[in-house]
Design a protein around this motif. Structure first.
Motif, short mmCIF file in Angstrom:
data_model
loop_
_atom_site.label_atom_id
_atom_site.label_comp_id
_atom_site.label_asym_id
_atom_site.label_seq_id
_atom_site.Cartn_x
_atom_site.Cartn_y
_atom_site.Cartn_z
N TYR B 225 0.85 -1.19 0.00
CA TYR B 225 0.00 0.00 0.00
C TYR B 225 0.89 1.25 0.00
CZ TYR B 225 -3.72 -3.12 1.75
OH TYR B 225 -4.64 -4.13 1.92
N THR B 226 0.45 2.26 -0.72
CA THR B 226 1.17 3.53 -0.63
C THR B 226 0.97 4.14 0.75
OG1 THR B 226 -0.74 4.59 -1.63
CG2 THR B 226 1.09 4.04 -3.09
N ASP B 227 -0.22 4.02 1.27
CA ASP B 227 -0.51 4.40 2.65
C ASP B 227 -1.74 3.60 3.06
OD1 ASP B 227 -0.34 5.54 5.09
OD2 ASP B 227 -0.79 7.59 4.45
N GLU B 250 -5.89 -0.01 1.85
CA GLU B 250 -5.10 1.05 1.22
C GLU B 250 -5.93 2.31 1.11
OE1 GLU B 250 -3.51 0.09 -2.61
OE2 GLU B 250 -2.02 1.71 -2.49
#
Lengths: 234, 389
Positions: B225-227, B250
């Motif tokens: 996940y990017t964040d 995510e």
């Protein structure tokens, strides 16, 4: 009149007494069920609060019809699930649950269960298994058959340990379960007591199917070894 | 059918073991869509602080926010101060409750979602779509027939979930899907955790949340996940014991992507005491779902009108728990969620939490009532003039 005839008559009288007593209970139960079905809530001012199990048991002991209604509201979904896991038929399961409620009504008193939930679950499990044994036209339930086959590997029939009662064997299994960690014990019971499908157990515990199968396989082997050690598998 | 002897013998094990085996599980990481989403039925209550285009939402999305007592509601009011700026940068920085809990109530661990709005880019979808147009579908929700969806809580604000949806998002259409159900891949991790971190059965919620955050950071490459956003689902068992489950999904600046991730691609961590192994249970995403079309949606307000008009689906046995029917004062919460239908589709519904008669003294009981979120002209096979439960 000969003495043997007198004894026979007394016997018939006794049986009629028992029969009428049971029939009275049965008819009363039918009345309770019908009133519950068609006139819910039972009476004006009835609250929806379900008392603690100990209070429900007291209601049974007092022959209060609310005992049935409370037990049904509290445990019917669980009982139905057990019955359905075994029988795979909605109609049969409904009947078994109703039979279990009748069974509780008839057996409390004289019984006074400390654990009402387990008590009613055991009744419905017994009734469902009994019905399964005698239901020759039962639809095939692959999951259940698989569970039963797996259990048969552990202890197939009365040829093994014929002098031990089911109760004795149950006590040995109970002691064995005490040796397991909580998760393993619960996985085992979900599969072989509640007859849950492996997919349901997977969801319940968050494990993969292969992991659940592995736990069950290892536990069955351990149980068989344990029973042999206890002199039951002879 | 032949029943092995041991089956009967098993009925003689102790009562305690039977009841213990039927206790609700704290970790529910493998629930199917219907259940996992069922557990999320209260997320909108926590979205009062969702900021759209950088502005705070003017009203909480909860219909009866005024009914919600304040002690645990700092995360659900429209007070922007309840969303510290530090929470927007990194979820890992948010680890403490934002308010003191009500006695007997669960603490509030809500991390507000922030995004720039809702938009669908059909050229960049996270699922398969072959250009199908909307056709009539059956919206009768899937019903396993086991029990009913009801949640215990001292207050509806305790039933919080980090759903990125809010009533303030301008949503004109949503995709519906054919087949599929969430799947996960187990990735084994090192079971070694620093002191004070644990996912073992019975750890308190603070420890569990702290550990999930630690693992999400440590294994961000495996998570991919990017964040992330943290979900903490709460309610209480029949015995008034708190029950919770922590997962991550995510996050995205676009609410559409976040809603898809939230509904279809959540992940969790779990510790297997049997093998002493730690796993990341990573959601497989939407590869197995095929979008059959984008359908016009109705607003939550319209759905609320339908609910009050009796056009809803529920598994709540009303004769026991809702003798007076659904009235406005009893509707406590709404959120949007994807649920499977009996026809093998997965479609968006508005799920309302309605206060029903509690069968336990001292704790409230909330039942789930669903209204399809897609325009009624595309629905068939249900009587829209009356409830179809």
């Amino acid at each position: 009149m000969k003495e043997s005839d007198t004894v026979k008559l007394k016997g018939v009288e006794f049986l009629l007494k028992i029969f009428s007593s049971k029939m009275r209970d049965f008819l009363f139960f039918v009345y309770l069920v019908s009133e519950r079905s068609f006139n819910t809530p039972i009476k004006e001012g009835d609250t929806m609060e379900i008392p603690e199990d100990s209070r429900i048991v007291e209601l049974f002991l007092e022959r209060d019809q609310n005992a049935i209604a409370h037990t049904e509201r509290k445990y019917k979904p669980l009982c139905f699930r057990i019955a359905f896991n075994i029988l795979g038929s909605r109609e049969d399961s409904d009947e078994c649950v109703n039979d279990a409620l009748l069974g509780a009504w008839n057996s409390i008193p004289p019984n006074r269960p400390q654990n009402l939930k387990a008590f009613i679950c055991k009744i419905v499990r017994n009734i469902s298994l009994t019905r399964l044994k005698h239901n020759t036209r039962q639809k095939r339930n692959t999951d259940l058959e698989c569970s039963l086959d797996e259990l048969a590997e552990v202890l197939p029939d009365e040829r093994l340990s014929p002098d031990s009662s089911d109760e004795d064997i149950g006590a040995a299994i109970d002691a064995f379960l005490d040796t397991l960690d909580k998760t393993t014990r619960e996985v085992f019971l979900r599969k072989y007591w509640f007859f849950d499908k492996v997919s349901d157990i997977t969801e319940r515990f968050g494990f993969s199917e292969s992991k659940i199968n592995n736990i069950l396989y290892r536990t069955r082997n351990k149980l068989r070894d344990y029973l042999k050690k206890e002199g039951i598998y002879l | 059918m032949k029943i092995p002897r041991i089956t009967d013998a098993l009925n003689h094990i102790s009562d305690d073991k039977i009841t213990q085996a039927d206790q609700p599980r704290k970790k529910r990481s493998a629930l199917p869509l219907v259940c996992s989403l069922g557990g999320t039925c209260v997320a909108a209550a926590v979205l009062g602080v969702v900021l759209l285009n950088g502005k705070p939402v003017s009203k909480p999305p909860v219909m009866t926010s005024s009914d919600v007592p304040s002690p645990v509601s700092s995360g659900i009011t429209s007070e922007p101060t309840s969303a510290p700026a530090s929470q927007t940068a990194s979820n890992s920085e948010v680890s403490e409750p934002t308010s003191e809990p009500t006695p007997g109530a669960l603490p509030n661990y809500f991390t507000p979602y922030e995004g720039s709005g809702f938009s669908i880019d059909r050229d960049d979808l996270p699922f398969k779509y072959n250009g199908g147009e909307p056709t009539k579908i059956s919206a009768e929700p899937y019903n396993s027939g086991m029990g009913f969806l009801g949640y215990y809580a001292y207050d509806v604000s305790e039933l919080k979930y980090n759903n990125p949806w809010s009533e303030d998002l301008e949503i004109k259409e949503l995709p519906i899907f054919k087949g599929g159900r969430p799947t996960w891949t187990n990735i084994e991790l090192s079971p070694e955790l620093p002191d004070g971190y644990s996912l073992e059965e019975g750890v308190d919620i603070e420890t569990e949340i702290k550990t999930v955050r630690y693992l999400a950071e440590k294994y961000s490459d495996k998570l991919g996940y990017t964040d992330y956003e943290l979900n903490v689902w709460h309610d209480y068992t029949y015995d008034k014991e708190p029950s919770y489950f922590v997962e991550v999904y995510e996050s995205s600046d676009n609410a559409f992507d976040a809603i898809m991730n939230y509904n279809f691609a959540s992940s969790s961590f779990y510790y297997d005491s049997f093998s002493n192994k730690l796993f990341l249970r990573k959601g497989d995403g939407m590869d197995k779902y095929t979008c059959t079309g984008f359908y016009p949606t109705i607003t939550a307000d319209t759905a609320r009108e339908m609910l009050l008009a009796g056009k809803y689906s529920t598994t709540v046995p009303e004769m026991y728990y809702l003798k007076d029917g659904v009235t406005e004062d009893k509707v406590k919460h709404v959120e949007l969620m994807y649920l499977p239908t009996n026809g093998g589709m997965v479609i968006p519904y508005y799920r309302f939490l309605v206060e029903i008669d509690s069968n336990i003294e001292g704790i409230n009981h909330y039942g789930a009532f669903d209204v399809p979120a897609i325009s009624p002209e595309y629905l068939e096979g249900m009587d829209t003039e009356s409830r179809y439960n």
